[in-house]
Write a protein that holds these residues in place. Structure first.
Motif, PDB file in Angstrom:
ATOM      1  N   ARG A 224      41.078  39.610  54.681  1.00 28.08           N
ATOM      2  CA  ARG A 224      40.263  40.448  53.867  1.00 28.08           C
ATOM      3  C   ARG A 224      40.023  41.811  54.176  1.00 28.08           C
ATOM      4  O   ARG A 224      40.062  42.928  53.332  1.00 28.08           O
ATOM      5  CB  ARG A 224      38.909  39.641  54.105  1.00 28.08           C
ATOM      6  N   ARG A 227      43.142  43.859  52.868  1.00 27.57           N
ATOM      7  CA  ARG A 227      42.953  44.075  51.400  1.00 27.57           C
ATOM      8  C   ARG A 227      41.948  44.984  51.269  1.00 27.57           C
ATOM      9  O   ARG A 227      42.214  46.126  50.612  1.00 27.57           O
ATOM     10  CB  ARG A 227      42.479  42.764  50.650  1.00 27.57           C
ATOM     11  N   GLU A 228      40.805  45.126  51.945  1.00 29.95           N
ATOM     12  CA  GLU A 228      40.106  46.297  51.827  1.00 29.95           C
ATOM     13  C   GLU A 228      40.756  47.434  52.314  1.00 29.95           C
ATOM     14  O   GLU A 228      40.593  48.717  51.720  1.00 29.95           O
ATOM     15  CB  GLU A 228      38.721  46.099  52.595  1.00 29.95           C
ATOM     16  N   ALA A 347      31.114  39.495  43.284  1.00 30.90           N
ATOM     17  CA  ALA A 347      31.776  39.677  41.811  1.00 30.90           C
ATOM     18  C   ALA A 347      31.566  41.440  41.538  1.00 30.90           C
ATOM     19  O   ALA A 347      32.807  41.629  41.079  1.00 30.90           O
ATOM     20  CB  ALA A 347      31.053  39.146  40.983  1.00 30.90           C
ATOM     21  N   THR A 350      34.553  42.766  43.509  1.00 26.12           N
ATOM     22  CA  THR A 350      35.778  42.061  43.195  1.00 26.12           C
ATOM     23  C   THR A 350      36.421  43.059  41.811  1.00 26.12           C
ATOM     24  O   THR A 350      37.369  43.629  41.666  1.00 26.12           O
ATOM     25  CB  THR A 350      35.820  40.756  42.618  1.00 26.12           C
ATOM     26  N   ARG A 353      37.391  46.779  42.998  1.00 26.19           N
ATOM     27  CA  ARG A 353      38.624  46.502  43.638  1.00 26.19           C
ATOM     28  C   ARG A 353      39.643  46.506  42.853  1.00 26.19           C
ATOM     29  O   ARG A 353      40.905  47.108  42.751  1.00 26.19           O
ATOM     30  CB  ARG A 353      38.738  45.697  44.809  1.00 26.19           C
ATOM     31  N   VAL A 354      39.491  45.560  41.605  1.00 27.49           N
ATOM     32  CA  VAL A 354      40.688  45.392  40.569  1.00 27.49           C
ATOM     33  C   VAL A 354      40.891  46.714  39.816  1.00 27.49           C
ATOM     34  O   VAL A 354      41.822  46.980  39.598  1.00 27.49           O
ATOM     35  CB  VAL A 354      40.207  44.142  39.754  1.00 27.49           C
ATOM     36  N   MET A 411      44.594  41.622  44.219  1.00 24.69           N
ATOM     37  CA  MET A 411      43.803  41.377  43.168  1.00 24.69           C
ATOM     38  C   MET A 411      43.802  39.896  42.764  1.00 24.69           C
ATOM     39  O   MET A 411      42.771  39.263  42.331  1.00 24.69           O
ATOM     40  CB  MET A 411      44.442  42.268  41.996  1.00 24.69           C
ATOM     41  N   ARG A 414      41.606  37.778  45.065  1.00 25.54           N
ATOM     42  CA  ARG A 414      40.219  38.249  44.823  1.00 25.54           C
ATOM     43  C   ARG A 414      39.711  37.124  43.560  1.00 25.54           C
ATOM     44  O   ARG A 414      38.885  36.821  43.200  1.00 25.54           O
ATOM     45  CB  ARG A 414      39.906  39.642  44.358  1.00 25.54           C
ATOM     46  N   ALA A 415      40.571  37.360  42.362  1.00 29.00           N
ATOM     47  CA  ALA A 415      40.553  36.667  41.364  1.00 29.00           C
ATOM     48  C   ALA A 415      40.301  35.147  41.484  1.00 29.00           C
ATOM     49  O   ALA A 415      39.431  34.389  40.944  1.00 29.00           O
ATOM     50  CB  ALA A 415      41.456  36.957  40.113  1.00 29.00           C
ATOM     51  N   LEU A 438      37.321  36.499  35.977  1.00 27.21           N
ATOM     52  CA  LEU A 438      36.479  36.014  36.966  1.00 27.21           C
ATOM     53  C   LEU A 438      35.256  35.106  36.305  1.00 27.21           C
ATOM     54  O   LEU A 438      34.787  35.495  35.305  1.00 27.21           O
ATOM     55  CB  LEU A 438      35.771  37.158  37.502  1.00 27.21           C
ATOM     56  N   CYS A 441      30.034  34.869  37.701  1.00 29.44           N
ATOM     57  CA  CYS A 441      29.882  36.263  38.411  1.00 29.44           C
ATOM     58  C   CYS A 441      28.312  36.371  38.255  1.00 29.44           C
ATOM     59  O   CYS A 441      27.968  37.350  39.039  1.00 29.44           O
ATOM     60  CB  CYS A 441      30.476  37.257  37.904  1.00 29.44           C
TER      61      CYS A 441
END
Length: 447
Positions: A224, A227-228, A347, A350, A353-354, A411, A414-415, A438, A441
């Motif tokens: 995590r 990713r961040e 959500a 996410t 970030r996407v 991504m 996250r999805a 997603l 949400c």
């Protein structure tokens, strides 16, 4: 031995002594009742540890003690003494009772049978009870049953031949009671040992499972954070590189545009540093205020020095993200489809970030791209995110693939966390498209 099962075994003693010392020093005043219960456990643990470490010595001492007690040396001189040969033959095989319980029992039973043929009863016959106890503790149940049958047959034979002072029925009942007392003692000790072993095994399994869960949790947390960090660093650096290139090209032809681009580079760099400080701050036990960070404020308003970091970005921060990318010269438009609703924080993060990763990829990989469209489709409680550009991609990733780099993989993860899917690849009409679906949400209703 598993460390969490020390209260069952000798190692527990050291821990309990330390705990008692701390309690006496005032560190643990609420454990007085537990200390009163420590005595029997200490005694049991010490006896079992000594018995395990010195099994042969213990059995030899038992055999010698029975030999001395049953030989008649501790009674008056005028008392009738038994044959020392029979006493030795009945007691000394007990030295090997734990190595071969049933064999030792049969040997002692054979000696007792010879005694039954040639002489009278003796106190050394108690060795049969000790041998039966050992069989009940160490052997399988069919073997234990066979030993009980043999010994009970001996009880009947001894009663019929030697004509005890009591009548035959009373003698059989009394001797049978001794047999089943020895059997019951063996069964109880066997069950207690089995229970303790089961507890130790269970404690060991729980420790292994705990370590595995901790490892999985640590791995998930590292993923995590990775990713961040990737989303923050990759996006901001790419924006800075693009702005720096634009400033370099416009340095002579459009000095005002070059100065504006340099200003955007500085602003984006400060934003990236702030984001990284916030993210790394959560890894500290006690966060410290970061100098120059306007988001670091006292968590309780009393100037305690603790930092309360700003929340993670969400849908509300999308306009600022789009503005930063527009500063690079890329025309970014945002379109909403359906009726927007309030999404949960996770959500929103996410979605942010996407979009951030898709815009970063457009800046990094799309050649001759001029426009990017971000479409957010709301279908309560689901959200679909679609980011398309009109450039030519320098990276070939099949549609539907989540690989091709850490960004696309992040991504996709996250999805997946929202039960959705992610597809990325070139469009038939040209350009590149990233689409994430997603589910569930919607933010929970306020209590």
């Amino acid at each position: 031995m598993a460390s969490s099962s020390r209260h069952l075994y000798p190692e527990w003693l050291h821990t309990e002594r330390l705990r008692s010392r701390r309690a006496r020093a005032g560190a643990d005043p609420g454990r007085a009742h537990d200390r009163r219960d420590d005595g029997p456990w200490r005694l049991w643990a010490w006896l079992r540890a000594f018995d395990r470490r010195n099994a042969t010595l213990v059995d030899l001492g038992l055999a010698l003690a029975l030999f001395v007690l049953c030989s008649g040396w501790v009674v008056k001189h005028h008392a009738l003494r038994p044959s020392l040969w029979f006493v030795a033959a009945l007691t000394f095989p007990l030295v090997f009772r734990r190595r071969a319980p049933m064999t030792v029992f049969l040997v002692i039973a054979a000696v007792a049978f010879v005694q039954w043929l040639v002489t009278g009863p003796g106190l050394a016959d108690v060795a049969l009870l000790v041998a039966l106890y050992t069989v009940a503790v160490e052997s399988e149940w069919p073997v234990v049953s066979a030993a009980v049958v043999v010994l009970e047959a001996g009880v009947v034979m001894a009663t019929l031949r030697w004509e005890p002072e009591l009548n035959n029925v009373q003698a059989i009942v009394f001797l049978t009671g001794l047999v089943f007392t020895a059997l019951l003692a063996g069964v109880v000790v066997r069950a207690l040992r089995s229970q303790l072993d089961w507890l130790a095994e269970r404690a060991g399994r729980l420790e292994v499972e705990r370590d595995q869960q901790a490892s999985l949790a640590a791995a998930a947390e590292r993923a995590r954070i990775a990713r961040e960090m990737h989303d923050v660093v990759s996006h901001n650096i790419q924006v800075m590189v693009t702005l720096a290139d634009a400033a370099s090209l416009a340095r002579t032809s459009d000095p005002d545009r070059a100065a504006e681009a340099v200003h955007e580079v500085s602003s984006t760099g400060r934003q990236a540093l702030t984001d990284m400080r916030r993210m790394l701050g959560v890894l500290r036990d006690e966060a410290e205020p970061v100098p120059g960070d306007s988001t670091a404020v006292s968590g309780n308003g009393s100037g305690s020095g603790r930092t309360r970091y700003a929340p993670q970005p969400g849908l509300g921060e999308l306009p600022a993200l789009v503005d930063r990318v527009r500063g690079t010269g890329l025309d970014v438009s945002v379109r909403h489809v359906g009726v927007p609703f309030e999404v949960s924080g996770a959500a929103g993060l996410t979605v942010y970030r996407v979009v951030q990763e898709a815009l970063t990829n457009a800046l990094k990989h799309a050649e001759e791209a001029h426009a990017v469209e971000v479409e957010l489709a709301f279908a309560d409680p689901d959200v679909a995110v679609r980011v398309t550009d009109d450039g030519r991609s320098a990276v070939a990733v099949p549609a539907g693939a989540s690989g091709g780099g850490h960004g696309l993989a992040g991504m996709a993860e996250r999805a997946t966390a929202f039960g959705g899917t992610l597809t990325a690849g070139p469009r038939p009409t040209g350009g590149w498209e990233v689409e994430a679906m997603l589910h569930d949400c919607k933010a929970p209703a306020p209590a």
